[in-house]
Design a protein around this motif. Sequence first.
Motif, PDB file in Angstrom:
ATOM      1  N   ARG A 102       0.920  -0.813  -0.194  1.00  0.00           N
ATOM      2  CA  ARG A 102       0.389   0.200   0.182  1.00  0.00           C
ATOM      3  C   ARG A 102       0.610   0.697  -0.069  1.00  0.00           C
ATOM      4  N   ALA A 103       0.385   1.866  -0.568  1.00  0.00           N
ATOM      5  CA  ALA A 103       1.574   3.269  -1.068  1.00  0.00           C
ATOM      6  C   ALA A 103       1.115   3.919   0.380  1.00  0.00           C
ATOM      7  N   GLY A 104       2.602   4.149   1.205  1.00  0.00           N
ATOM      8  CA  GLY A 104       3.236   4.702   1.874  1.00  0.00           C
ATOM      9  C   GLY A 104       3.029   3.896   3.540  1.00  0.00           C
ATOM     10  N   LEU A 105       3.206   2.738   3.058  1.00  0.00           N
ATOM     11  CA  LEU A 105       2.581   1.887   4.197  1.00  0.00           C
ATOM     12  C   LEU A 105       3.665   1.797   5.172  1.00  0.00           C
ATOM     13  N   ALA A 106       5.225   2.302   4.066  1.00  0.00           N
ATOM     14  CA  ALA A 106       6.410   1.784   4.916  1.00  0.00           C
ATOM     15  C   ALA A 106       6.686   3.359   6.265  1.00  0.00           C
ATOM     16  N   SER A 107       6.110   4.133   5.440  1.00  0.00           N
ATOM     17  CA  SER A 107       6.892   5.469   6.218  1.00  0.00           C
ATOM     18  C   SER A 107       5.223   5.997   7.042  1.00  0.00           C
ATOM     19  N   TRP A 108       3.958   4.845   7.181  1.00  0.00           N
ATOM     20  CA  TRP A 108       3.312   4.021   8.261  1.00  0.00           C
ATOM     21  C   TRP A 108       3.609   3.699   9.963  1.00  0.00           C
ATOM     22  N   LEU A 109       4.572   2.399   9.115  1.00  0.00           N
ATOM     23  CA  LEU A 109       4.327   1.768  10.010  1.00  0.00           C
ATOM     24  C   LEU A 109       5.885   1.944  10.761  1.00  0.00           C
ATOM     25  N   ARG A 110       6.889   3.237  10.282  1.00  0.00           N
ATOM     26  CA  ARG A 110       7.992   3.273  10.805  1.00  0.00           C
ATOM     27  C   ARG A 110       7.641   4.001  11.669  1.00  0.00           C
ATOM     28  N   ARG A 111       6.474   5.421  11.377  1.00  0.00           N
ATOM     29  CA  ARG A 111       6.074   6.413  12.788  1.00  0.00           C
ATOM     30  C   ARG A 111       5.180   5.305  13.490  1.00  0.00           C
ATOM     31  N   SER A 112       4.199   4.073  13.153  1.00  0.00           N
ATOM     32  CA  SER A 112       3.803   3.382  14.394  1.00  0.00           C
ATOM     33  C   SER A 112       5.012   2.915  15.352  1.00  0.00           C
ATOM     34  N   ILE A 113       5.825   2.588  15.098  1.00  0.00           N
ATOM     35  CA  ILE A 113       7.054   1.995  15.474  1.00  0.00           C
ATOM     36  C   ILE A 113       7.762   2.922  16.192  1.00  0.00           C
ATOM     37  N   ASP A 114       7.686   3.987  16.102  1.00  0.00           N
ATOM     38  CA  ASP A 114       8.687   4.907  16.646  1.00  0.00           C
ATOM     39  C   ASP A 114       6.673   5.337  17.681  1.00  0.00           C
ATOM     40  N   ALA A 115       6.276   5.571  17.745  1.00  0.00           N
ATOM     41  CA  ALA A 115       5.366   5.570  18.821  1.00  0.00           C
ATOM     42  C   ALA A 115       4.872   4.567  19.921  1.00  0.00           C
ATOM     43  N   GLY A 116       4.989   3.494  19.212  1.00  0.00           N
ATOM     44  CA  GLY A 116       4.300   2.331  19.748  1.00  0.00           C
ATOM     45  C   GLY A 116       5.745   2.190  21.205  1.00  0.00           C
ATOM     46  N   ALA A 117       6.897   2.660  20.705  1.00  0.00           N
ATOM     47  CA  ALA A 117       7.584   2.146  20.964  1.00  0.00           C
ATOM     48  C   ALA A 117       7.960   3.274  22.383  1.00  0.00           C
ATOM     49  N   ARG A 118       8.031   4.634  21.999  1.00  0.00           N
ATOM     50  CA  ARG A 118       7.564   6.178  23.167  1.00  0.00           C
ATOM     51  C   ARG A 118       6.663   5.075  24.096  1.00  0.00           C
ATOM     52  N   ALA A 119       5.669   4.803  23.841  1.00  0.00           N
ATOM     53  CA  ALA A 119       4.642   4.025  25.014  1.00  0.00           C
ATOM     54  C   ALA A 119       4.995   3.080  25.341  1.00  0.00           C
ATOM     55  N   HIS A 120       6.239   2.724  25.883  1.00  0.00           N
ATOM     56  CA  HIS A 120       7.102   1.653  26.308  1.00  0.00           C
ATOM     57  C   HIS A 120       8.471   2.490  26.444  1.00  0.00           C
ATOM     58  N   GLY A 121       8.011   3.821  26.255  1.00  0.00           N
ATOM     59  CA  GLY A 121       9.329   4.833  27.105  1.00  0.00           C
ATOM     60  C   GLY A 121      10.678   4.474  26.541  1.00  0.00           C
ATOM     61  N   VAL A 122      11.054   3.967  25.100  1.00  0.00           N
ATOM     62  CA  VAL A 122      11.808   3.932  24.091  1.00  0.00           C
ATOM     63  C   VAL A 122      12.532   5.492  23.598  1.00  0.00           C
ATOM     64  N   ASP A 123      12.912   6.515  23.438  1.00  0.00           N
ATOM     65  CA  ASP A 123      13.546   6.882  23.058  1.00  0.00           C
ATOM     66  C   ASP A 123      13.884   6.744  21.177  1.00  0.00           C
ATOM     67  N   PRO A 124      12.475   6.791  20.619  1.00  0.00           N
ATOM     68  CA  PRO A 124      12.463   6.797  18.900  1.00  0.00           C
ATOM     69  C   PRO A 124      14.306   6.926  18.340  1.00  0.00           C
ATOM     70  N   ASP A 125      14.925   8.544  19.305  1.00  0.00           N
ATOM     71  CA  ASP A 125      15.520   9.305  18.589  1.00  0.00           C
ATOM     72  C   ASP A 125      16.822   8.741  19.068  1.00  0.00           C
ATOM     73  N   THR A 126      16.540   7.896  20.158  1.00  0.00           N
ATOM     74  CA  THR A 126      18.372   7.565  20.605  1.00  0.00           C
ATOM     75  C   THR A 126      18.420   5.620  20.224  1.00  0.00           C
ATOM     76  N   ALA A 127      17.169   5.597  20.336  1.00  0.00           N
ATOM     77  CA  ALA A 127      17.057   3.456  19.724  1.00  0.00           C
ATOM     78  C   ALA A 127      18.489   3.080  19.226  1.00  0.00           C
ATOM     79  N   THR A 128      19.156   2.158  19.457  1.00  0.00           N
ATOM     80  CA  THR A 128      20.450   1.048  19.206  1.00  0.00           C
ATOM     81  C   THR A 128      20.031  -0.630  18.861  1.00  0.00           C
ATOM     82  N   TRP A 129      20.695  -0.920  18.185  1.00  0.00           N
ATOM     83  CA  TRP A 129      20.887  -2.121  17.362  1.00  0.00           C
ATOM     84  C   TRP A 129      21.375  -3.179  19.614  1.00  0.00           C
ATOM     85  N   GLU A 130      19.605  -3.505  20.689  1.00  0.00           N
ATOM     86  CA  GLU A 130      20.184  -3.685  21.558  1.00  0.00           C
ATOM     87  C   GLU A 130      19.149  -4.458  21.847  1.00  0.00           C
TER      88      GLU A 130
END
Length: 271
Positions: free
Chosen positions: A243-271
């Motif tokens: 679906r056009a735009g799904l990649a961006s929607w998924l990235r934004r949804s993942i970021d928002a979901g991470a914030r809800a669990h106390g993870v800052d997407p701007d500083t998240a690392t592969w760990e």
Amino acid sequence: MAEVADGADADGLTVGEVSARLGVTVRALHHWDDIGLARPSLRTSAGYRLYTAGDVERLHRIVIYRELGLGLDKIQAVLEGSGTDVPAALRAQQSQVAERIDRLRQLSVGLERMIDAHERGLLLTAEQQAEIFGPEWNPEWPAQARERYGDTTQWKQYAERSASRSPEEWQAVVDTVAELDRAMADAMDAGVEPGSPEANRLVERHREVFSSSYFPLTRQMQVCLGRMYESDPAFAAHYDGVRAGLASWLRRSIDAGARAHGVDPDTATWE
């Protein structure tokens, strides 16, 4: 047990001599003596064991049966003829050996698959990959992933799962992922906003599906994947092809979901 005087000309071998001749440890010879399996016929006045030619012959038979895998109690019964049907005992042992050989062959096959999985990632032919993953799949991608990620814990976890996965099981993975992609696309079409409860549930479902399919995925790692989904041309083409735009929607949804669990997407690392 006969006793001979120290220094007398006795027809017997010491424990050390028998050990060297038969390739049996001194400790084993002492143990067999203690349990009555193979006792030396002679002993010096100082208490040193001496084995006669007959004793050595019995020990030789013990060694043969032990190498065939018989337990010491069974060997004793065979040697002493305690009503033991020797051919039947040996046939039973042969059957057990055949079972062990079969298990070892299966283990060898499993080890070969594990080696291949660590080296190749996917244990599928190019034709199977095209059939399962679709015409857009590039069979060179697993080798590229191995080159890039082969030293990581995640690659090892992925390889361990891949080693035991059949083509049918890979097809089930693909079907599950495709179902999730459609659910996310439908949610985006329905106006579901990133950060909403429904979007968060889909993000969590994505993490669970990914973890069960490939390797355990933390929320921080999921954020890193979300960035790649949007920035990497191949991943972006896949999601936007659903679906056009799904990649961006998924990235934004993942970021928002991470914030809800106390993870800052701007500083998240592969760990």
